[in-house]
Design an enzyme around this catalytic site. Structure first.
Site, PDB file in Angstrom:
ATOM      1  N   GLY A  51      -3.456  -1.127  -6.285  1.00 28.87           N
ATOM      2  CA  GLY A  51      -2.929  -1.756  -5.077  1.00 28.87           C
ATOM      3  C   GLY A  51      -1.799  -2.727  -5.380  1.00 28.87           C
ATOM      4  N   ASN A  52      -1.205  -3.247  -4.323  1.00 27.24           N
ATOM      5  CA  ASN A  52      -0.060  -4.146  -4.471  1.00 27.24           C
ATOM      6  C   ASN A  52       0.080  -5.020  -3.235  1.00 27.24           C
ATOM      7  OD1 ASN A  52       1.197  -1.675  -3.087  1.00 27.24           O
ATOM      8  ND2 ASN A  52       0.871  -0.994  -5.202  1.00 27.24           N
TER       9      ASN A  52
ATOM     10  N   SER B  12       6.173  -3.247  -8.329  1.00 28.73           N
ATOM     11  CA  SER B  12       5.205  -2.215  -7.965  1.00 28.73           C
ATOM     12  C   SER B  12       5.911  -0.909  -7.626  1.00 28.73           C
ATOM     13  CB  SER B  12       4.389  -2.683  -6.755  1.00 28.73           C
ATOM     14  OG  SER B  12       3.748  -1.584  -6.165  1.00 28.73           O
ATOM     15  N   SER B  13       5.321   0.186  -8.080  1.00 23.34           N
ATOM     16  CA  SER B  13       5.916   1.497  -7.804  1.00 23.34           C
ATOM     17  C   SER B  13       5.869   1.834  -6.316  1.00 23.34           C
ATOM     18  CB  SER B  13       5.180   2.583  -8.600  1.00 23.34           C
ATOM     19  OG  SER B  13       3.809   2.574  -8.264  1.00 23.34           O
ATOM     20  N   GLU B  14       5.063   1.079  -5.554  1.00 22.52           N
ATOM     21  CA  GLU B  14       4.985   1.317  -4.109  1.00 22.52           C
ATOM     22  C   GLU B  14       5.943   0.417  -3.340  1.00 22.52           C
ATOM     23  OE1 GLU B  14       3.787   3.823  -3.135  1.00 22.52           O
ATOM     24  OE2 GLU B  14       1.986   4.382  -4.254  1.00 22.52           O
TER      25      GLU B  14
ATOM     26  N   HIS C 166      -1.702  -3.408   0.091  1.00 20.24           N
ATOM     27  CA  HIS C 166      -2.189  -2.035  -0.111  1.00 20.24           C
ATOM     28  C   HIS C 166      -3.315  -2.094  -1.127  1.00 20.24           C
ATOM     29  CE1 HIS C 166      -2.615   1.972  -1.525  1.00 20.24           C
ATOM     30  NE2 HIS C 166      -1.939   1.776  -2.641  1.00 20.24           N
TER      31      HIS C 166
HETATM   32 ZN   LIG Z   1      -2.135   2.827  -4.388  1.00 20.24          ZN
END
Ligand SMILES: [Zn+2]
Length: 244
Positions: free
Chosen positions: A56-57, A102-104, A123
């Site tokens: 998550g992030n 974060s990759s998101e 997230h």
């Molecule tokens: Zn995730």
């Protein structure tokens, strides 16, 4: 006359420079304070069991700037400190920070661009939300608190690869004007006017998912009456936009 005029210009210039320095100091203080709150939220999502320490992030919008503060990629929520956080411009470029974001980050940026009311995004891979996400099941309005606090149904967004523009677009579409959306085969994304409210949304979304999954094991949950949903939705707008 020339000398007096030059003096006026110089004084005015100095006042302008001082104002710029003061406003920059004030803006920097706001960013520092927001970073401390992100760190507090990292600890809260981890210690509450909402998500694993690297899963998550978390992000928050920087007021009056097209920028957000976001957690670093694949780094423990239990040890993230202010200096580990990144500032990312809304065009996706890195404004400050030494770790990879974060990759998101695209998903977070997409939500801020689509929803001016959102000040923070969390997230997580919370367990019961994931149970429904892997079954690609949405949660219909079946318990009172999900309507005034989350806006009603928790929809299931179409699948998108982690970190992709497709996931970002699908999350925004599934979220609509509400405060939580399940991400197919992945987890859940929650929003709020600030970090405290986004965390509350994440807690309510997971509780709602847990009650729904459990209720399905012993029967068929009865949905809320339409008139109750309509009435509670009117409260949602007020609660969503209030600071506390
Ligand atoms: Zn995730």
């Amino acid at each position: 006359m020339v000398r007096r005029s030059s003096l006026v210009v110089t004084k005015a210039g100095n006042v302008g420079v001082e104002r710029n320095i003061m406003s920059k100091k004030k803006a920097d203080a706001i960013v520092t304070e927001l970073k401390k709150k992100v760190v507090e939220t990292c600890r809260a999502v981890y210690t509450s069991g909402l998500t694993g320490k690297r899963a998550g992030n978390i992000s928050t919008r920087i007021p009056n700037r097209d920028q957000m503060i976001i957690t670093p990629s694949h780094y423990g929520h239990n040890k993230t400190e202010v200096g580990d956080l990144l500032v990312v411009n809304f065009d996706g470029s890195l404004a400050s920070g030494t770790r990879p974001p974060s990759s998101e980050n695209r998903m977070h940026l997409a939500v801020y661009k689509a929803r001016p009311d959102v000040g923070a995004v969390i997230h997580t891979h919370s367990a019961y939300a994931c149970v429904l996400a892997v079954n690609r099941m949405s949660i219909p309005p079946f318990i009172d608190e999900m309507v005034p606090f989350l806006g009603g149904e928790i929809a299931i967004a179409d699948y998108g690869m982690p970190g992709s523009d497709e996931l970002a677009a699908n999350a925004v579409k599934g979220l609509g004007d509400r405060s939580a959306v399940l991400l197919a085969n992945h987890g859940v994304l929650c929003t709020g006017k600030n970090l405290e409210k986004a965390l509350e949304a994440a807690e309510i979304a997971e509780h709602t998912a847990k009650v729904y999954v459990t209720a399905l094991t012993i029967g068929k949950p009865i949905l809320l009456p339409d008139d109750a949903v309509d009435l509670q939705k009117s409260a949602y707008g007020f609660l969503r936009d209030s600071a506390d």
